[in-house]
Write an enzyme that holds these catalytic residues in place. Structure first.
Site, PDB file in Angstrom:
ATOM      1  N   LYS A 106       0.817  -1.222   0.000  1.00 44.08           N
ATOM      2  CA  LYS A 106       0.000   0.000   0.000  1.00 44.08           C
ATOM      3  C   LYS A 106       0.847   1.268   0.000  1.00 44.08           C
ATOM      4  CE  LYS A 106      -2.309  -1.262   3.702  1.00 44.08           C
ATOM      5  NZ  LYS A 106      -1.964  -2.704   3.803  1.00 44.08           N
ATOM      6  N   THR A 107       1.834   1.311   0.886  1.00 44.97           N
ATOM      7  CA  THR A 107       2.629   2.541   1.007  1.00 44.97           C
ATOM      8  C   THR A 107       3.411   2.824  -0.266  1.00 44.97           C
ATOM      9  OG1 THR A 107       2.799   2.315   3.412  1.00 44.97           O
ATOM     10  CG2 THR A 107       4.464   3.661   2.322  1.00 44.97           C
TER      11      THR A 107
ATOM     12  N   GLU B 174      -3.820   5.681   1.700  1.00 45.20           N
ATOM     13  CA  GLU B 174      -3.826   4.242   1.911  1.00 45.20           C
ATOM     14  C   GLU B 174      -5.147   3.859   2.572  1.00 45.20           C
ATOM     15  OE1 GLU B 174      -0.345   2.601   3.792  1.00 45.20           O
ATOM     16  OE2 GLU B 174       0.902   4.219   3.002  1.00 45.20           O
TER      17      GLU B 174
END
Length: 459
Positions: A122-123, A166
């Protein structure tokens, strides 16, 4: 649920304001004219930053931090009903929101809110998307779960209709979000202290996909098992990516340069081939880049901007981050704390020149360590030498009878060398005595294991 009127700023208090997402929300509301206060258990770089913005922060969570003048209190999922501020807010009848609920309300203030979800990546993918929007000069507001050098932090407040964040599945917080474009990178077992099993996790991602409006878009990994269970009957547009021509976006001609970074050809529906050379390692980052490129195409961003942004992206702090070299030993730090992530990181490391590959791993939470004990052991054998630190408890206490020594024994049972030390000082001493010129050392985990490499480097 209490609804905030963003045209009428109020006094709002954040319990646990030092968390990366809470910190960003607090700063965003302060910028929008709200009177913001907060509390946290300890000073940190983030709380100091917020104080520099004029936000009052109380250290220690106490009932008196909540006053009748407070119009709303925001809590993280880590706050329980016995928390003094939680008790005070309810005594005073002050409306409360979870962090996820507030994020969902904030997202509704933008025309194009984007939520990036998935068990892994996600990051990095949020950061890749951020780089593309910035390169295209779209002035986005960005919420990132790690430090992105381009914006010198985790938050950027833009003035356009683009909002990127996110979207984490833990405690189902992403089900309070309001995305118009959603990304699902992958779906695997994790957070088993909250979810019962993989089936329940899949149900949550299905519910997340169903949040998308008819004029929205879902960008999803087409290789997720039983994909139709996630995507069937959705009213929004669905775009898939993967490693074969059965998905809308796919790659081929994958090679690696002499530092282990991938080069590949990207194919998209009705689009010319694009050759992309990433500056972040591993095949998993090819998938992250595909998701980011698919999203950029859905926004009609110029392909040249997309390629340039992806090729200039050098990563996020704690994601296979080069920390330095000492005595000819290269030190990398990585946030991986799930067997799949460990496998991806160590495979990426294998493509980088080295003699012996060392992995210092700090397991994250007792629940995760017990749930994936055998998978952790197998993944860690991809390193030549493994050193284990104590489990980083995070939000948990040890009630499961699991320890790093248990994991050490599991690794040794596979015929692989593994050491365990109870302190960072012992680990650093062992590494200084055994790592030699040409070795590659990775400190790995979601806790504070990064300190080991920094101490070795004298940081």
């Amino acid at each position: 649920m209490y609804k905030i009127d963003f045209t009428n700023p109020i006094s709002i208090h954040f319990t646990g304001i030092g968390g990366v997402s809470m910190c960003g929300l607090a700063e965003l509301l302060q910028d929008a004219g709200f009177h913001v206060t907060g509390s946290d258990n300890a000073h940190s770089a983030r709380t100091s930053h917020l104080e520099s913005k004029g936000i009052t922060i109380f250290y220690g969570q106490q009932e008196e931090n909540i006053t009748p003048e407070t119009a709303c209190v925001v809590f993280t999922s880590a706050v329980h009903p016995d928390n003094p501020e939680y008790i005070a807010a309810h005594k005073l009848g002050i409306p409360c929101l979870t962090r996820g609920q507030l994020m969902g309300q904030v997202m509704k203030q933008y025309q194009i809110p984007i939520g990036v979800s998935g068990t892994h990546g996600k990051t990095t993918t949020t950061s890749m998307i951020s780089e593309i929007l910035l390169h295209a000069k779209l002035d986005p507001t960005l919420f990132i779960g790690g430090n992105l050098k381009t914006i010198d932090g985790c938050l950027r407040i833009g003035r356009s209709d683009y909002f990127v964040t996110e979207a984490c599945e833990y405690t189902n917080s992403f089900l309070s979000f309001s995305p118009k474009i959603g990304v699902i990178l992958n779906i695997e077992e994790d957070h088993l202290d909250f979810f019962k099993d993989l089936a329940q996790i899949r149900q949550s991602f299905r519910a997340y996909a169903q949040l998308l409006p008819e004029d929205g878009c879902l960008i999803i990994n087409g290789q997720i098992d039983h994909l139709e269970e996630i995507t069937s009957g959705l009213s929004c547009r669905v775009i898939t990516f993967g490693n074969n021509s059965g998905t809308d976006y796919y790659f081929d001609e994958l090679t690696y340069d002499n530092t282990g970074n991938p080069n590949f050809t990207l194919h998209g529906p009705g689009l010319p081939e694009r050759h992309i050379c990433l500056k972040v390692p591993g095949e998993h980052n090819v998938y992250n880049a595909m998701a980011a490129a698919a999203l950029a195409d859905s926004l009609s961003i110029d392909s040249a901007s997309t390629i340039a942004a992806l090729e200039n992206f050098t990563g996020v702090d704690r994601r296979f981050e080069y920390k330095g070299t000492i005595g000819g030993v290269t030190v990398i730090d990585d946030y991986s704390h799930h067997p799949t992530e460990i496998t991806s990181a160590l495979k990426a490391a294998a493509n980088r020149p080295h003699n012996t590959l060392w992995c210092v791993f700090q397991p994250h939470t007792y629940t995760r360590t017990k749930a994936f004990l055998k998978e952790f052991a197998k993944a860690l054998t991809l390193a030549d030498r493994v050193v284990l630190a104590d489990i980083y408890a995070a939000r948990e206490t040890d009630t499961l009878g699991i320890s790093s020594e248990t994991l050490r024994d599991e690794i040794r049972a596979l015929g692989h060398e593994c050491e365990y030390f109870s302190t960072f000082d012992e680990i650093e001493k062992y590494l200084l005595e055994n790592c030699i010129n040409g070795d590659l050392l990775i400190t790995m985990g979601a806790g504070d294991v990064v300190k080991i490499g920094e101490e070795l480097l004298g940081a």
